[in-house]
Design a protein around this motif. Structure first.
Motif, PDB file in Angstrom:
ATOM      1  N   VAL A  33     -27.496   9.953 -10.325  1.00  0.00           N
ATOM      2  CA  VAL A  33     -28.748  10.180 -11.044  1.00  0.00           C
ATOM      3  C   VAL A  33     -29.888  10.313 -10.036  1.00  0.00           C
ATOM      4  CG1 VAL A  33     -30.393   9.265 -12.717  1.00  0.00           C
ATOM      5  CG2 VAL A  33     -27.933   8.914 -13.050  1.00  0.00           C
ATOM      6  N   PRO A  34     -30.515  11.482  -9.933  1.00  0.00           N
ATOM      7  CA  PRO A  34     -31.615  11.649  -8.988  1.00  0.00           C
ATOM      8  C   PRO A  34     -32.861  10.849  -9.389  1.00  0.00           C
ATOM      9  CG  PRO A  34     -30.680  13.774  -9.638  1.00  0.00           C
ATOM     10  CD  PRO A  34     -30.150  12.747 -10.585  1.00  0.00           C
ATOM     11  N   VAL A  35     -33.508  10.268  -8.404  1.00  0.00           N
ATOM     12  CA  VAL A  35     -34.797   9.599  -8.578  1.00  0.00           C
ATOM     13  C   VAL A  35     -35.737  10.152  -7.512  1.00  0.00           C
ATOM     14  CG1 VAL A  35     -36.046   7.421  -8.539  1.00  0.00           C
ATOM     15  CG2 VAL A  35     -33.718   7.498  -9.451  1.00  0.00           C
ATOM     16  N   THR A  36     -36.913  10.582  -7.936  1.00  0.00           N
ATOM     17  CA  THR A  36     -37.913  11.087  -6.995  1.00  0.00           C
ATOM     18  C   THR A  36     -39.081  10.113  -6.956  1.00  0.00           C
ATOM     19  OG1 THR A  36     -37.301  13.385  -7.461  1.00  0.00           O
ATOM     20  CG2 THR A  36     -39.424  13.004  -6.395  1.00  0.00           C
ATOM     21  N   CYS A  42     -42.667   7.535  -9.985  1.00  0.00           N
ATOM     22  CA  CYS A  42     -41.233   7.255  -9.909  1.00  0.00           C
ATOM     23  C   CYS A  42     -40.573   8.016 -11.052  1.00  0.00           C
ATOM     24  CB  CYS A  42     -40.988   5.752 -10.043  1.00  0.00           C
ATOM     25  SG  CYS A  42     -39.272   5.220  -9.772  1.00  0.00           S
ATOM     26  N   GLU A  43     -39.855   9.080 -10.724  1.00  0.00           N
ATOM     27  CA  GLU A  43     -39.263   9.934 -11.745  1.00  0.00           C
ATOM     28  C   GLU A  43     -37.742   9.795 -11.724  1.00  0.00           C
ATOM     29  OE1 GLU A  43     -40.569  13.914 -11.160  1.00  0.00           O
ATOM     30  OE2 GLU A  43     -42.699  13.447 -11.412  1.00  0.00           O
ATOM     31  N   VAL A  44     -37.185   9.370 -12.867  1.00  0.00           N
ATOM     32  CA  VAL A  44     -35.739   9.221 -13.017  1.00  0.00           C
ATOM     33  C   VAL A  44     -35.242  10.370 -13.879  1.00  0.00           C
ATOM     34  CG1 VAL A  44     -33.874   7.678 -13.745  1.00  0.00           C
ATOM     35  CG2 VAL A  44     -36.022   6.724 -12.886  1.00  0.00           C
ATOM     36  N   ALA A  45     -34.176  11.043 -13.436  1.00  0.00           N
ATOM     37  CA  ALA A  45     -33.729  12.269 -14.095  1.00  0.00           C
ATOM     38  C   ALA A  45     -33.348  12.043 -15.547  1.00  0.00           C
ATOM     39  CB  ALA A  45     -32.554  12.879 -13.328  1.00  0.00           C
ATOM     40  N   THR A  46     -32.822  10.874 -15.876  1.00  0.00           N
ATOM     41  CA  THR A  46     -32.495  10.557 -17.261  1.00  0.00           C
ATOM     42  C   THR A  46     -32.770   9.086 -17.497  1.00  0.00           C
ATOM     43  OG1 THR A  46     -30.786  10.563 -18.982  1.00  0.00           O
ATOM     44  CG2 THR A  46     -30.068  10.082 -16.732  1.00  0.00           C
ATOM     45  N   THR A  47     -33.104   8.716 -18.723  1.00  0.00           N
ATOM     46  CA  THR A  47     -33.360   7.320 -19.048  1.00  0.00           C
ATOM     47  C   THR A  47     -32.341   6.766 -20.038  1.00  0.00           C
ATOM     48  OG1 THR A  47     -34.920   7.973 -20.788  1.00  0.00           O
ATOM     49  CG2 THR A  47     -35.828   7.524 -18.595  1.00  0.00           C
ATOM     50  N   LEU A  48     -31.306   7.550 -20.351  1.00  0.00           N
ATOM     51  CA  LEU A  48     -30.265   7.118 -21.288  1.00  0.00           C
ATOM     52  C   LEU A  48     -28.913   7.144 -20.594  1.00  0.00           C
ATOM     53  CD1 LEU A  48     -31.445   9.034 -24.472  1.00  0.00           C
ATOM     54  CD2 LEU A  48     -31.648   6.590 -24.044  1.00  0.00           C
ATOM     55  N   PHE A  49     -28.168   6.039 -20.670  1.00  0.00           N
ATOM     56  CA  PHE A  49     -26.916   5.894 -19.942  1.00  0.00           C
ATOM     57  C   PHE A  49     -25.844   5.308 -20.841  1.00  0.00           C
ATOM     58  CE2 PHE A  49     -30.302   5.734 -16.902  1.00  0.00           C
ATOM     59  CZ  PHE A  49     -29.816   6.335 -15.753  1.00  0.00           C
ATOM     60  N   ASN A  50     -24.597   5.680 -20.553  1.00  0.00           N
ATOM     61  CA  ASN A  50     -23.463   4.945 -21.080  1.00  0.00           C
ATOM     62  C   ASN A  50     -23.149   3.810 -20.106  1.00  0.00           C
ATOM     63  OD1 ASN A  50     -22.724   6.370 -23.511  1.00  0.00           O
ATOM     64  ND2 ASN A  50     -22.077   8.054 -22.202  1.00  0.00           N
ATOM     65  N   PRO A  51     -22.489   2.739 -20.558  1.00  0.00           N
ATOM     66  CA  PRO A  51     -22.129   1.662 -19.641  1.00  0.00           C
ATOM     67  C   PRO A  51     -21.215   2.166 -18.530  1.00  0.00           C
ATOM     68  CG  PRO A  51     -21.850   0.976 -21.921  1.00  0.00           C
ATOM     69  CD  PRO A  51     -22.073   2.460 -21.947  1.00  0.00           C
ATOM     70  N   GLY A  52     -21.297   1.515 -17.380  1.00  0.00           N
ATOM     71  CA  GLY A  52     -20.425   1.877 -16.268  1.00  0.00           C
ATOM     72  C   GLY A  52     -21.175   2.046 -14.971  1.00  0.00           C
ATOM     73  N   ALA A  53     -20.467   2.566 -13.979  1.00  0.00           N
ATOM     74  CA  ALA A  53     -21.028   2.700 -12.637  1.00  0.00           C
ATOM     75  C   ALA A  53     -22.034   3.844 -12.575  1.00  0.00           C
ATOM     76  CB  ALA A  53     -19.909   2.938 -11.630  1.00  0.00           C
ATOM     77  N   VAL A  54     -23.097   3.633 -11.810  1.00  0.00           N
ATOM     78  CA  VAL A  54     -24.103   4.667 -11.614  1.00  0.00           C
ATOM     79  C   VAL A  54     -24.688   4.522 -10.212  1.00  0.00           C
ATOM     80  CG1 VAL A  54     -25.936   3.234 -12.591  1.00  0.00           C
ATOM     81  CG2 VAL A  54     -26.227   5.712 -12.545  1.00  0.00           C
ATOM     82  N   THR A  55     -25.009   5.646  -9.609  1.00  0.00           N
ATOM     83  CA  THR A  55     -25.708   5.658  -8.329  1.00  0.00           C
ATOM     84  C   THR A  55     -27.029   6.383  -8.510  1.00  0.00           C
ATOM     85  OG1 THR A  55     -23.669   5.631  -7.014  1.00  0.00           O
ATOM     86  CG2 THR A  55     -25.655   6.422  -5.925  1.00  0.00           C
ATOM     87  N   PHE A  56     -28.125   5.662  -8.326  1.00  0.00           N
ATOM     88  CA  PHE A  56     -29.444   6.273  -8.344  1.00  0.00           C
ATOM     89  C   PHE A  56     -29.719   6.797  -6.926  1.00  0.00           C
ATOM     90  CE2 PHE A  56     -29.558   3.022 -11.646  1.00  0.00           C
ATOM     91  CZ  PHE A  56     -30.082   3.711 -12.722  1.00  0.00           C
ATOM     92  N   THR A  57     -29.799   8.110  -6.794  1.00  0.00           N
ATOM     93  CA  THR A  57     -30.044   8.729  -5.495  1.00  0.00           C
ATOM     94  C   THR A  57     -31.540   8.973  -5.359  1.00  0.00           C
ATOM     95  OG1 THR A  57     -27.865   9.762  -5.531  1.00  0.00           O
ATOM     96  CG2 THR A  57     -29.479  10.671  -3.999  1.00  0.00           C
ATOM     97  N   VAL A  58     -32.172   8.179  -4.506  1.00  0.00           N
ATOM     98  CA  VAL A  58     -33.629   8.134  -4.422  1.00  0.00           C
ATOM     99  C   VAL A  58     -34.135   8.983  -3.257  1.00  0.00           C
ATOM    100  CG1 VAL A  58     -35.642   6.638  -4.268  1.00  0.00           C
ATOM    101  CG2 VAL A  58     -33.518   5.782  -5.322  1.00  0.00           C
ATOM    102  N   THR A  59     -34.968   9.960  -3.559  1.00  0.00           N
ATOM    103  CA  THR A  59     -35.630  10.764  -2.534  1.00  0.00           C
ATOM    104  C   THR A  59     -37.096  10.357  -2.476  1.00  0.00           C
ATOM    105  OG1 THR A  59     -34.136  12.635  -2.901  1.00  0.00           O
ATOM    106  CG2 THR A  59     -36.207  13.088  -1.770  1.00  0.00           C
ATOM    107  N   ASN A  60     -37.535   9.949  -1.302  1.00  0.00           N
ATOM    108  CA  ASN A  60     -38.912   9.499  -1.128  1.00  0.00           C
ATOM    109  C   ASN A  60     -39.770  10.651  -0.626  1.00  0.00           C
ATOM    110  OD1 ASN A  60     -41.306   8.226  -0.627  1.00  0.00           O
ATOM    111  ND2 ASN A  60     -40.505   6.776   0.869  1.00  0.00           N
ATOM    112  N   ARG A  61     -40.640  11.154  -1.489  1.00  0.00           N
ATOM    113  CA  ARG A  61     -41.550  12.239  -1.115  1.00  0.00           C
ATOM    114  C   ARG A  61     -42.962  11.714  -0.855  1.00  0.00           C
ATOM    115  NH1 ARG A  61     -38.654  16.709  -1.673  1.00  0.00           N
ATOM    116  NH2 ARG A  61     -37.025  16.829  -3.284  1.00  0.00           N
ATOM    117  N   GLY A  62     -43.091  10.401  -0.700  1.00  0.00           N
ATOM    118  CA  GLY A  62     -44.388   9.811  -0.427  1.00  0.00           C
ATOM    119  C   GLY A  62     -44.670   9.712   1.062  1.00  0.00           C
TER     120      GLY A  62
END
Length: 232
Positions: A33-36, A42-62
């Protein structure tokens, strides 16, 4: 922006870019899940998830390093740190990895690792119920509110109906942290929206009974400012 109760996190492993967990305790990967992040957003590509493993991939543009955190609900707020990533340097990418149970959480980008950060609410629902969860987050309209040194702008003449859901999009144009409270006719908070200096935040508020409602902005070292609107 849901009303489900947060449950326990099954397994957590937070990493920064080029950092991995040991082989004896592999990090969950699952959905990517991309995070900018910027210094004010702080922008998260989606805010709805099913249970389970997730990786938030954070790109810092600040312009400054950003700490990224996942908070779970504790008592009346989201104060329990259930995962965090080491500082993500400007222009770099880092990972926040977790295995999520059903419930609500907040993803926070904290520029300079200061304050509460810019927060985004996420919902984890049982398999097959994400669609219904999305329906629950629907709102009837948006209202943009700006917090300035002079007061509150953007909600002039607002008239709503009982039961209406309004998405308040709040921009803080001051150099200090501010909190916008949405108070019902009994002066009790229906929502509390914390906004970092020169930052943005949002919340969907279901308006209950008819009467005079109040938007109240306050921050440390400044006098509270009120603006009323009508629900009828």
């Amino acid at each position: 922006m849901k009303s489900r109760t947060a449950a326990a996190v099954v397994a957590i492993c937070a990493t920064a870019a080029l950092t991995a967990c040991g082989d004896d305790d592999p990090a969950p990967k699952g959905d990517q899940v991309p995070v900018t992040a910027t210094d004010t957003s702080c922008e998260v590509a989606t805010t709805l998830f099913n249970p389970g493993a997730v990786t938030f991939t954070v790109t810092n543009r600040g312009q400054q390093a950003t700490g990224v955190y996942l908070y779970g609900r504790e008592d009346a707020g989201f104060t329990k740190v259930v995962a965090e990533a080491a500082d993500v340097a400007p222009g770099k990418t880092g990972d926040l990895r977790a295995t999520l149970a059903t419930g609500q959480y907040e993803v926070a980008c904290r520029p300079g690792r200061q304050g509460d950060g810019v927060r985004i609410r996420i919902t984890v629902s049982d398999d097959g119920t994400v669609a219904s969860a999305a329906a629950e987050t629907a709102y009837d309209r948006e209202v943009a509110v700006e917090l300035t040194a002079a007061g509150i702008t953007g909600a002039e003449g607002l008239i709503a109906e009982p039961g209406e859901k309004i998405a308040f999009r709040v921009t803080n144009k001051t150099t200090g942290a501010r909190t916008l409270y949405v108070l019902n006719p009994d002066a009790k908070p229906a929502a509390e929206i914390k906004v970092e200096p020169n930052g943005k935040a949002e919340a969907v508020v279901a308006l209950g009974g008819a009467g005079n409602w109040t938007l109240k902005a306050q921050g440390e070292g400044v006098a509270p400012v009120n603006r009323q609107f009508v629900v009828r």
